[in-house]
Design a protein around this motif. Structure first.
Motif: not given
Length: 428
Positions: A99, A101, A196, A200, A211, A213
């Motif tokens: 991912r 970020a 995840a 977050a 994110f 992905n």
């Protein structure tokens, strides 16, 4: 480095604000302020008519719709980089969800280019993943890239080891997803491998919690607020604002910086938390002056430095951020924060009314940006330019030097330049 301020002819000064302020209420000091006697106009001549005296929070009280893209549009280079990462995952059957970020996702959804790519991994460390990417490059007969490892450094907000690698001329950071827990009286968290969703929610702002992905080519909004707040132009925290700021008070300044950069609105609970006396106390005691100075310097170098300074003033943070020494001569007044911010606002308006030509001294954009930054500091502290304090050697030192060098921990040369500009302005 020299800075030359171009002066408009006497009597020709006309200040036009960048944006119309929504609330015309003047600050308390307006009725007692005495204008400086007329002299040749300069960047620092700030007539009373230039002071709007309107709070940034009042000006930004109304939400506005922000144009946000429905999906992330990758450049050719980004497609190539992300493709290489996925090829390594498939080749070694790693099963890793890769991912991107934070800020890169936010900026791409706003239609802005970004090379600030931070990769978050769900099942391995950044260093291990970079080593696998290198092994895959070797398998293809390509030259391996060097891997840099940035060790944990809580004082610089690096709470987990980060690996960095150059891919297609872009430096990319790799780190595993994490959760954070803060102990009382410390902004340094206990860091553990996380999901995840945990990653977050531990982020500073909802708009920074998104994110992208790479595996599924989709945006993930695991707080269920990031996309909505981005579209509404709101600055909010994923978790309750007060606990978020008490855990890491530096996030107050980051919230202000992003609100000013994007002309977004601070939510009411965030403003209340940022104004809380305990939060202000923790900001002054738990955060190093270097970190505070770095955030302020980023604000001053950004698109809307005046808005950032207005937020600092309106939230009651001015004397926390710009800490004054003791035993001042003359003593600081309660409304010096209003005076200082009004001066930088008028200077900013003046600079734009004459096309930024006040910043001269070469064609190098970096040099001009630096000159603008230092000139704005000078304008901000014009009201305290004659204020001094006694140092340990019983020597009188300008308060502005103390603020730049000790409160913000900027370079000594910055302090000297700011002081020179202020003194020069009084002699014109």
């Amino acid at each position: 480095m020299s800075i030359r301020l171009l002066l408009p002819p006497r009597g020709s000064l006309l200040l036009s604000p960048l944006r119309r302020r929504r609330t015309p209420t003047p600050p308390p000091f307006r009725t007692t302020y005495t204008a400086v006697p007329p002299r040749t106009s300069s960047f620092f001549d700030l007539p009373n008519r230039a002071f709007t005296g309107v709070s940034a929070m009042a000006a930004g009280a109304q939400q506005r719709a922000v144009e946000v893209r429905e999906s992330v549009e990758l450049t050719e280079k980004e497609e190539k980089i992300f493709g290489r990462l996925l090829d390594a995952v498939r080749h070694f059957s790693l099963g890793t969800q890769v991912r991107v970020a934070g800020g890169w996702v936010r900026d791409k959804l706003l239609g802005k280019d970004s090379t600030d790519i931070d990769i978050a991994l769900d099942n391995m460390t950044g260093q291990n993943f970079c080593e696998r990417v290198n092994e895959y490059s070797e398998f293809l007969g390509e030259e391996q890239k060097g891997i840099g490892v940035i060790q944990c450094n809580p004082d610089q907000s690096k709470h987990l080891e980060t690996a960095t690698m150059l891919i297609d001329d872009i430096w990319i950071d790799f780190v595993n997803l994490r959760s954070e827990k803060y102990a009382e009286n410390s902004r340094i968290p206990t860091v553990e491998i996380g999901t995840a969703k945990e990653d977050a929610f531990r982020r500073d702002l909802t708009i920074n919690s998104l994110f992208y992905n790479i595996n599924t080519k989709s945006v993930e909004d695991l707080t269920e607020r990031g996309l909505e707040d981005l579209k509404k132009g709101l600055i909010a925290t994923p978790l309750p604002a007060k606990s978020t700021f008490l855990d890491d008070p530096l996030r107050v300044l980051r919230a202000i910086r992003f609100a000013a950069r994007f002309s977004f609105t601070l939510t009411e609970d965030l403003k209340e938390a940022a104004s809380d006396e305990n939060v202000k106390s923790e900001l002054g005691s738990k955060i190093s002056r270097e970190r505070i100075g770095h955030e302020v310097d980023l604000m001053m170098s950004d698109k809307h430095p005046v808005d950032a300074m207005c937020y600092i003033r309106d939230l009651g943070l001015f004397y926390v951020v710009f800490a004054f020494p003791e035993k001042l001569d003359p003593p600081v007044l309660d409304k010096h924060d209003w005076l200082c911010v009004s001066h930088i606002e008028a200077a900013w308006n003046l600079a734009h009314s004459i096309g930024n030509s006040v910043f001269s001294g070469g064609s190098d954009p970096k040099s001009q940006d630096d000159q603008k930054r230092l000139s704005l500091y000078s304008a901000l502290f014009i009201p305290v330019r004659n204020m001094v304090y006694m140092d340990k050697k019983s020597k009188k030192v300008p308060v502005v030097n103390y603020i730049i060098r000790d409160s913000l921990k900027l370079k000594a040369s910055d302090a000297d330049t700011v002081h020179f500009l202020e003194q020069d302005s009084t002699q014109q």
